[in-house]
Write a protein that holds these residues in place. Structure first.
Motif, short mmCIF file in Angstrom:
data_model
loop_
_atom_site.label_atom_id
_atom_site.label_comp_id
_atom_site.label_asym_id
_atom_site.label_seq_id
_atom_site.Cartn_x
_atom_site.Cartn_y
_atom_site.Cartn_z
N TYR A 1 16.21 21.09 47.74
CA TYR A 1 15.62 20.95 49.07
C TYR A 1 14.44 19.97 49.07
O TYR A 1 14.25 19.22 50.02
CB TYR A 1 15.15 22.31 49.59
CG TYR A 1 16.26 23.32 49.78
CD1 TYR A 1 17.55 22.91 50.09
CD2 TYR A 1 16.00 24.68 49.64
CE1 TYR A 1 18.58 23.84 50.25
CE2 TYR A 1 17.02 25.63 49.80
CZ TYR A 1 18.29 25.18 50.10
OH TYR A 1 19.30 26.10 50.25
N GLY A 2 13.65 20.00 47.99
CA GLY A 2 12.46 19.16 47.97
C GLY A 2 12.65 17.81 47.34
O GLY A 2 11.75 16.95 47.42
N GLY A 3 13.77 17.60 46.69
CA GLY A 3 14.01 16.32 46.04
C GLY A 3 13.19 16.16 44.78
O GLY A 3 12.82 15.03 44.40
N TYR A 4 12.90 17.28 44.10
CA TYR A 4 12.08 17.25 42.90
C TYR A 4 12.96 17.23 41.65
O TYR A 4 14.11 17.69 41.67
CB TYR A 4 11.17 18.48 42.82
CG TYR A 4 10.22 18.61 44.00
CD1 TYR A 4 9.24 17.65 44.24
CD2 TYR A 4 10.32 19.70 44.87
CE1 TYR A 4 8.37 17.79 45.32
CE2 TYR A 4 9.47 19.84 45.95
CZ TYR A 4 8.50 18.88 46.17
OH TYR A 4 7.65 18.99 47.23
N ASP A 5 12.37 16.74 40.57
CA ASP A 5 13.04 16.80 39.27
C ASP A 5 13.01 18.26 38.81
O ASP A 5 11.98 18.94 38.91
CB ASP A 5 12.32 15.90 38.27
CG ASP A 5 13.02 15.87 36.93
OD1 ASP A 5 12.80 16.80 36.14
OD2 ASP A 5 13.76 14.91 36.68
N ILE A 6 14.11 18.75 38.29
CA ILE A 6 14.21 20.15 37.89
C ILE A 6 13.18 20.51 36.83
O ILE A 6 12.65 21.63 36.80
CB ILE A 6 15.65 20.49 37.40
CG1 ILE A 6 15.80 22.00 37.21
CG2 ILE A 6 15.96 19.71 36.13
CD1 ILE A 6 15.69 22.79 38.49
N LYS A 7 12.87 19.57 35.93
CA LYS A 7 11.87 19.82 34.89
C LYS A 7 10.49 20.05 35.50
O LYS A 7 9.71 20.90 35.04
CB LYS A 7 11.82 18.66 33.90
CG LYS A 7 13.08 18.51 33.05
CD LYS A 7 12.94 17.36 32.07
CE LYS A 7 14.20 17.21 31.21
NZ LYS A 7 14.09 16.06 30.27
N GLU A 8 10.17 19.29 36.54
CA GLU A 8 8.88 19.45 37.23
C GLU A 8 8.80 20.82 37.89
O GLU A 8 7.75 21.49 37.84
CB GLU A 8 8.74 18.34 38.29
CG GLU A 8 7.42 18.37 39.06
CD GLU A 8 7.34 17.28 40.10
OE1 GLU A 8 6.26 17.16 40.71
OE2 GLU A 8 8.36 16.59 40.34
N VAL A 9 9.90 21.25 38.46
CA VAL A 9 9.94 22.55 39.13
C VAL A 9 9.80 23.68 38.10
O VAL A 9 9.03 24.63 38.28
CB VAL A 9 11.24 22.71 39.93
CG1 VAL A 9 11.31 24.13 40.53
CG2 VAL A 9 11.33 21.67 41.02
#
Length: 294
Positions: free
Chosen positions: A279-287
């Motif tokens: 949903y946020g367009g973030y990198d999974i590692k960052e999340v």
């Protein structure tokens, strides 16, 4: 002692800067009568502060007609106003006079007269300075005794309308440059101010007279952006480049913090890592890093 304190002490250890401060910002009739060629550091090891620090490097003297005038320069680097300043001024001035009277090698010891002293408080705090300007204003009852020991305030960030201000008169020197930089509260506008200054310092001769300003800017930027600058600047372009780089790093850091705040908010709403990343367009590692540090 903080970086800012050190940089100011170094800056005002230069007699030219002290002279420019007096001529440009002190509105007293006798200022134009002073012999600035005689300006010299006063030997004042006796001056004490409650904290144990000394002010000997901030006491100067110069000839005024046939006598010496002592200039006591006090630097205040704090956001809050010091309401004890009138009493401090009285204490510092008394210590200076006592030392001169007790020194058998001075004319004051022989004549039992004391020289004029001009205490100057240079303040760059955020709040308006509303402390008393004279110790007599602090007396509860003047009918019993009355004392008058005042000081001259130079409030860098809040110049009084109509006050003597070399910047408003277009005077360019290290002192006006320093105060103009201090008045630039918005970091985004700092680079613009430095660019305008660089245009005026368009020759090697002009730039050479700004060596103390360049040294000041090294510590000023280090304090403002919480960074380390290993060497002094050699020219204004280096100052501008460093300012731009620090500002860019700060903006990038702010964006990273904002992303982390958003992710943690989504975590608090019960979304899992895959949903937040999608949903946020973030990198999974960052999340996932935010999940680990929540």
């Amino acid at each position: 002692m903080g970086q800012q304190d050190i940089s100011y002490k170094e800056f005002f250890s230069d007699p030219q800067n002290v002279a420019d401060l007096l001529r440009g910002f002190v509105d007293k009739d006798f200022i134009n009568e002073l012999d600035y060629s005689t300006l010299e550091r006063a030997n004042a090891d006796f001056i004490r502060k409650e904290s144990g620090e000394r002010h000997d490097d901030m006491i100067w003297r110069l000839r005024w007609k046939e006598r010496w005038l002592y200039v006591y320069l006090i630097l205040e680097f704090q956001s809050s106003v010091d309401y004890t300043m009138p009493v401090r001024i009285m204490s510092y001035t008394a210590e200076l006079w006592l030392s001169l009277l007790n020194n058998k090698n001075t004319e004051y010891h022989k004549t039992r007269k004391i020289p004029p002293v001009l205490p100057i408080v240079l303040y760059n705090g955020i709040e308006d300075w509303d402390a008393a300007r004279d110790v007599g204003e602090m007396l509860q009852d003047k009918s019993i005794s009355n004392v008058s020991v005042d000081y001259y305030l130079i409030d860098e960030l809040h110049p009084t309308p109509g006050a003597k201000d070399a910047i408003s008169r277009g005077i360019l020197n290290c002192v006006t440059a320093l105060i103009e930089v201090e008045r630039t509260k918005d970091k985004a506008n700092l680079e613009e101010v430095l660019h305008e200054l660089a245009k005026k310092l368009d020759t090697k001769e002009k730039l050479k007279s700004f060596e103390t300003f360049l040294r000041f800017m090294r510590r000023f930027l280090a304090t403002k952006f919480h960074k380390t600058i290993p060497e002094d600047f050699n020219n204004m372009q280096e100052v501008i480049t460093m300012t731009r780089d620090f500002a860019a790093i700060e903006r990038a850091d702010e964006r990273i913090l904002e992303r982390k705040r958003t992710i943690k908010h989504m975590i608090s709403e019960g979304l899992n890592a895959e949903q937040i990343a999608r949903y946020g367009g973030y990198d999974i590692k960052e999340v996932l890093a935010c999940f680990d540090n929540k």
